[in-house]
Design a protein around this motif. Structure first.
Motif, PDB file in Angstrom:
ATOM      1  N   GLY A 352     -10.386  -5.660  -6.155  1.00  0.00           N
ATOM      2  CA  GLY A 352     -11.121  -4.981  -5.089  1.00  0.00           C
ATOM      3  C   GLY A 352     -10.196  -4.025  -4.361  1.00  0.00           C
ATOM      4  N   VAL A 353     -10.775  -3.062  -3.650  1.00  0.00           N
ATOM      5  CA  VAL A 353      -9.964  -2.082  -2.928  1.00  0.00           C
ATOM      6  C   VAL A 353      -9.858  -2.475  -1.461  1.00  0.00           C
ATOM      7  N   VAL A 354      -8.792  -2.007  -0.836  1.00  0.00           N
ATOM      8  CA  VAL A 354      -8.578  -2.250   0.589  1.00  0.00           C
ATOM      9  C   VAL A 354      -9.363  -1.215   1.382  1.00  0.00           C
ATOM     10  N   GLU A 355     -10.169  -1.673   2.305  1.00  0.00           N
ATOM     11  CA  GLU A 355     -10.991  -0.777   3.101  1.00  0.00           C
ATOM     12  C   GLU A 355     -10.107   0.220   3.855  1.00  0.00           C
ATOM     13  N   GLY A 356     -10.510   1.493   3.799  1.00  0.00           N
ATOM     14  CA  GLY A 356      -9.780   2.530   4.507  1.00  0.00           C
ATOM     15  C   GLY A 356      -8.657   3.175   3.728  1.00  0.00           C
ATOM     16  N   SER A 357      -8.327   2.647   2.556  1.00  0.00           N
ATOM     17  CA  SER A 357      -7.259   3.255   1.747  1.00  0.00           C
ATOM     18  C   SER A 357      -7.787   4.500   1.038  1.00  0.00           C
ATOM     19  N   PRO A 358      -6.896   5.451   0.692  1.00  0.00           N
ATOM     20  CA  PRO A 358      -7.335   6.700   0.048  1.00  0.00           C
ATOM     21  C   PRO A 358      -8.030   6.438  -1.285  1.00  0.00           C
ATOM     22  N   SER A 359      -9.105   7.166  -1.546  1.00  0.00           N
ATOM     23  CA  SER A 359      -9.888   6.927  -2.765  1.00  0.00           C
ATOM     24  C   SER A 359      -9.097   7.235  -4.031  1.00  0.00           C
ATOM     25  N   TYR A 360      -8.136   8.181  -3.964  1.00  0.00           N
ATOM     26  CA  TYR A 360      -7.393   8.496  -5.181  1.00  0.00           C
ATOM     27  C   TYR A 360      -6.474   7.357  -5.609  1.00  0.00           C
ATOM     28  N   ARG A 361      -6.276   6.374  -4.717  1.00  0.00           N
ATOM     29  CA  ARG A 361      -5.451   5.219  -5.068  1.00  0.00           C
ATOM     30  C   ARG A 361      -6.283   4.045  -5.608  1.00  0.00           C
ATOM     31  N   HIS A 362      -7.569   4.219  -5.743  1.00  0.00           N
ATOM     32  CA  HIS A 362      -8.435   3.119  -6.174  1.00  0.00           C
ATOM     33  C   HIS A 362      -8.515   3.031  -7.700  1.00  0.00           C
ATOM     34  N   PHE A 363      -7.364   3.043  -8.353  1.00  0.00           N
ATOM     35  CA  PHE A 363      -7.317   2.989  -9.811  1.00  0.00           C
ATOM     36  C   PHE A 363      -6.134   2.126 -10.230  1.00  0.00           C
ATOM     37  N   ILE A 364      -6.341   1.346 -11.282  1.00  0.00           N
ATOM     38  CA  ILE A 364      -5.236   0.615 -11.892  1.00  0.00           C
ATOM     39  C   ILE A 364      -4.967   1.208 -13.265  1.00  0.00           C
ATOM     40  N   GLU A 365      -3.778   0.967 -13.779  1.00  0.00           N
ATOM     41  CA  GLU A 365      -3.458   1.387 -15.137  1.00  0.00           C
ATOM     42  C   GLU A 365      -2.869   0.207 -15.902  1.00  0.00           C
ATOM     43  N   ILE A 366      -3.136   0.188 -17.194  1.00  0.00           N
ATOM     44  CA  ILE A 366      -2.693  -0.885 -18.084  1.00  0.00           C
ATOM     45  C   ILE A 366      -1.690  -0.307 -19.069  1.00  0.00           C
ATOM     46  N   GLY A 367      -0.623  -1.058 -19.319  1.00  0.00           N
ATOM     47  CA  GLY A 367       0.370  -0.589 -20.275  1.00  0.00           C
ATOM     48  C   GLY A 367       1.285  -1.712 -20.714  1.00  0.00           C
ATOM     49  N   HIS A 368       2.269  -1.341 -21.525  1.00  0.00           N
ATOM     50  CA  HIS A 368       3.296  -2.299 -21.949  1.00  0.00           C
ATOM     51  C   HIS A 368       4.450  -2.243 -20.949  1.00  0.00           C
ATOM     52  N   PRO A 369       4.861  -3.386 -20.391  1.00  0.00           N
ATOM     53  CA  PRO A 369       5.930  -3.388 -19.388  1.00  0.00           C
ATOM     54  C   PRO A 369       7.237  -2.796 -19.931  1.00  0.00           C
ATOM     55  N   GLN A 370       7.895  -1.990 -19.098  1.00  0.00           N
ATOM     56  CA  GLN A 370       9.216  -1.497 -19.493  1.00  0.00           C
ATOM     57  C   GLN A 370      10.244  -2.593 -19.228  1.00  0.00           C
ATOM     58  N   ARG A 371      11.218  -2.714 -20.122  1.00  0.00           N
ATOM     59  CA  ARG A 371      12.244  -3.747 -20.002  1.00  0.00           C
ATOM     60  C   ARG A 371      13.653  -3.154 -20.042  1.00  0.00           C
TER      61      ARG A 371
END
Length: 904
Positions: A352-371
């Protein structure tokens, strides 16, 4: 007499045909002889030949490579300003510009005429896309093809045969890739015998626990540091250290002990060992002064307040908030590698998103962790995918997607908040936030849990190799050798696209299999070697069409099926196409037309869309630059990928709409194809989610059509500032079919402009004072000015600004801001007052756009550069498609039904 008339009629028809296919004549207008005589012949005639260049008697018709090379030298000398020499009379700028312009265009025509293929289609190997798709079709496995030879070159499509050669040492690469793909297929099949597993991560019991431990360590280290610091302060205050402290401060003028806890204060403590009586840092658990100082600078001072704020936020007892900097920024799912075999997995994230936070930050990304380092943030490469978070903390929603695990891919996944690849911008934002709120960047996304499930059962039609192996199981009375021969024969038949393999070839493969079995390998391992040889054989790697026959002939049905499938799918023909070919029905016009409709409707034609459109529109430039994230925070890799997809989806929509899918809608339309990320980027309300969809635009929207797309404008920039030159040239090249000549390599820079604060228009107009520049830029720049309302990343703006920068790229001195003037005029054409009028004028030139599109489509489909021998085909295609308002699918139908497409 009748026979004579008949012969004359045939001759006239042949002559007519020859006239239609005549090559374009590369001839410089005769009016320019006066220029050559006045400014060139005095030094470059038969007698003088300065620089061993004789222009006397030089033909204005360019018919040979030697003539073309000499005219190119003349063009280069004029462009560079070397000729005429400074001490000689100079031509008027307009006169010189006209000469340079005409000569440059003549050279473009000469290059086309001298490089024409004569209609011959060169035998070629599969390009990377086709090879990957063919392996996927045969084995059901997706492979990484980055190690294969590069495709294309010199501005050609990756289907152009002349650039798709193969050296002998490259076969080894194909052997390795083929074997890897076969091994992965067997592993996938073995993994499917197990039930799918679910791996779940509850961040309140993992991430939050680790964060609290980190805070305790920081607090304890800070306590030791402060006790050590107190001892250092006491020593620094002692009289015997007065001169030493003064020397340290003199050598480091930025140090300020009164500014604690800023960097200017704590950096002093790195010099504590110089003080008499200073405490030994080792007694406080530190290696040295640097270690002690960093424990505060890089630990407690920097992170503690940030981690404490996040830890104390509501709902941290049942989830966690994603961090953009410091601490645990990425939540990982890390099963043991043996528990994550190759296959397809389902990934779910409840967020879920935090109320009042900028809409352009309402995205997650999936990837392979860097090590590469121990920082729990960032990916190894670009994100696999990005997803919009539409839930709230009170009502979180589940985001679901699929991820692939390959034989050699990383067997772990992570999620993090969408972010630019340049971490410095985030750290700068963190520092600004900390100055304002005391802790750093506020949270925007809350995560409840993450699940990874798989490998999932396979759906759809089994691959040919899977089907073949199932027909010959190992638990029968058939011997291994008989079983292997059957498998190898049938697989070769499928891999060679229904060409019957030679018996001797199969015998050699069987011998290799038997040798491997004698060495103790299992059937599955032993069969892998000869199978991989099939996938590295010329019959597989090269498209098998008519070769060196003395006479050109029509493709047979099997060959047509292969050409059609690789044209529209970049993949082998499916069973339906092959069945029609086997019954010799594919050549029938109605059947062929129906199959084109079917292939276009199939999702596999997305490969044609991405492959053709990407190269047609020169979209490789979209990946040329890393965008300045300080100026363009939202244009990260996720936006770049979405912007690229907008172009592809818009074209695909037109191609599949056989009634209203007119090509002209790429020039101007009242809709866009966007997802939630692009809607947020464009400021379009009411669109959420990751799926692209058609969205109607208001009448005054600058979006709609290629010129309204972020990808197009991002290509026309350097990642920092917009480039009217790049954008104008792109429009001329791709939308108006009037490509400017290649930019000369030796055009002089205008040094007098250095250090001046000018608008973009002022700077470029000053550039046109040079005649060799004006010849092209008077056509290019005006169009580019009309697109200046889009910034470097394709966002709409009404003002622009400029500020000088130093060698490090940092802004210095005063700047200048101005209101954008998007007015202009086409060279020797109509004027426009703003972007909207420019777009309307460009949209009115649909015929020019269709002509350029036709040439590109012919080149892509036939695998050869468009030449004058293709002129008849282009004219016929344009005539037939214009009757149907240039419907995109009709271009494809017209090309496929042509004799050129169905002949070798």
């Amino acid at each position: 007499m009748t026979r004579f008339k008949y012969t004359l009629g045939i001759a006239a028809l042949c002559l007519c045909s020859l006239a239609q296919a005549a090559p374009p004549e590369a001839r410089l207008p005769e009016k320019h002889r006066k220029f050559l005589k006045a400014h060139c012949l005095e030094c470059h005639n038969f007698k003088t030949q300065e620089g061993k260049v004789n222009l006397e008697g030089l033909s204005f018709k360019i018919a040979t490579i030697k003539q073309a090379e000499l005219w190119q030298k003349i063009l280069n000398a004029l462009n560079s300003g070397e000729m005429p020499p400074e001490d000689e009379p100079q031509p008027a700028n307009v006169v010189k510009a006209d000469f340079v312009d005409d000569l440059a265009q003549t050279m473009v025509t000469a290059r086309k005429a001298l490089s024409d293929s004569g209609g011959k289609i060169t035998m070629r190997r599969l390009n990377r896309r086709e090879y990957r798709n063919t392996i996927q079709y045969l084995l059901g496995v997706n492979i990484n093809v980055e190690s294969l030879p590069a495709d294309g070159g010199g501005g050609t499509f990756d289907t152009t045969g002349a650039s798709l050669f193969l050296s002998s040492d490259q076969f080894e690469q194909y052997l390795k890739l083929g074997r890897s793909a076969i091994d992965e297929m067997f592993e996938r099949q073995a993994a499917l015998k197990q039930k799918p597993r679910v791996f779940r991560v509850e961040p309140e019991t993992t991430v939050n626990v680790a964060s609290r431990k980190s805070m305790r360590r920081m607090s304890e280290a800070n306590d030791r540091f402060m006790r050590w610091k107190a001892g250092v302060d006491k020593a620094a205050a002692a009289s015997e250290n007065k001169k030493i402290v003064a020397k340290i401060l003199k050598e480091n003028p930025k140090f300020d002990l009164s500014a604690w806890p800023s960097a200017s204060a704590f950096m002093f403590y790195r010099h504590a060992h110089k003080l008499i009586g200073a405490p030994d840092p080792k007694k406080f658990g530190f290696r040295d002064d640097n270690d002690a100082t960093f424990s505060f600078q890089g630990g407690y001072s920097r992170k503690y307040a940030y981690l404490k704020h996040y830890a104390e936020l509501p709902h941290s007892d049942r989830g966690t908030y994603l961090k953009l900097t410091w601490g645990i920024q990425r939540i990982d799912v890390t099963p043991k590698p043996k528990n994550l075999p190759p296959g397809t997995y389902r990934m779910r994230v409840r967020a879920g998103v935090v109320e009042g936070s900028p809409s352009y930050r309402h995205f997650i990304e999936i990837g392979h962790p860097q090590r590469l380092n121990r920082v729990p943030g960032g990916f190894a490469g670009f994100p696999i995918s990005s997803h919009q978070v539409n839930g709230t903390i009170e009502q979180p929603r589940v985001i679901e997607t699929r991820v692939e695990v390959g034989l050699h891919s990383q067997r772990e996944f992570g999620i993090q908040e969408r972010q630019p690849t340049n971490g410095k911008s985030l750290r700068d934002a963190f520092n600004r936030g900390k100055r304002d709120n005391g802790y750093g960047i506020p949270p925007a996304i809350w995560i409840d849990w993450i699940e990874l499930e798989g490998p999932l059962p396979e759906t759809g039609v089994p691959s040919p190799l899977q089907t073949i192996l199932s027909r010959y199981p190992g638990n029968t009375s058939v011997s291994d050798a008989e079983r292997a021969r059957a498998v190898l024969t049938e697989f070769a038949h499928a891999a060679l696209r229904r060409v019957k393999p030679d018996t001797a070839f199969i015998d050699k493969l069987l011998a290799i299999f038997e040798e491997r079995r004698k060495a103790g390998e299992t059937f599955e391992v032993a069969i892998g070697t000869p199978l991989s040889i099939i996938l590295a054989s010329p019959g597989f790697l090269y498209l098998n069409e008519p070769g060196d026959e003395a006479e050109r002939r029509q493709l047979n049905d099997r060959e047509l099926a292969v050409r059609l499938a690789y044209f529209l799918w970049s993949a082998p023909p499916d069973q339906q196409l092959l069945d029609l070919a086997e019954r010799n029905q594919l050549q029938q016009p109605d059947v062929l037309r129906e199959q084109v409709v079917r292939l276009i409707a199939d999702s596999r034609s997305d490969e044609f869309v991405s492959g053709f459109v990407h190269q047609w529109l020169d979209m490789e430039r979209l990946d040329f630059f890393q965008f300045d994230v300080t100026l363009h925070r939202e244009f990260d890799e996720n936006t770049r990928a979405a912007a690229r997809q907008e172009v592809y989806r818009s074209f695909a929509h037109l191609m599949r709409d056989h009634e209203a899918g007119r090509l002209g809608k790429l020039l101007k339309s009242d809709y866009v194809f966007i997802n939630g990320l692009l809607a947020n980027y464009y400021g379009i309300d009411g669109v959420t989610g990751d799926q692209f969809r058609k969205v109607t635009l208001p009448a005054d929207s600058p979006r709609g059509g290629l010129l309204g797309m972020a990808a197009i404008h991002a290509m026309g920039s350097d990642g920092v500032r917009s480039s009217p030159v790049e954008r104008g040239a792109w429009v001329l090249r791709h939308l108006l079919n009037d490509p400017p000549p290649p930019a000369p390599p030796n055009v002089p820079q205008i040094s007098r402009l250095e250090g001046q604060i000018l608008t973009t228009r002022e700077r470029l107009l000053a550039h046109q004072e040079e005649a060799q520049c004006a010849s092209c830029h008077r056509k290019i720049d005006q169009i580019g000015f009309g697109l200046e309302n889009f910034n470097a990343a394709g966002k709409w703006r009404t003002t622009d600004s400029y500020r000088l920068t130093n060698k490090r790229g940092r802004r210095i001195g005063k700047g200048k801001t101005w209101k954008i003037d998007a007015s202009g005029a086409f060279h020797k054409g109509p004027a426009f007052s703003d972007y909207h009028e420019l777009r309307t004028l460009i949209a009115a030139r649909q015929d020019d756009f269709a002509r350029g599109f036709t040439e590109a489509l012919i080149e892509y489909a036939l695998g050869r550069s468009f030449g004058f021998t293709d002129e008849d085909l282009a004219v016929k295609m344009l005539a037939s498609t214009k009757k149907k308002q240039y419907t995109v699918s009709e271009f494809v139908q017209a090309l496929v039904s042509s004799k050129e497409f169905r002949r070798k």
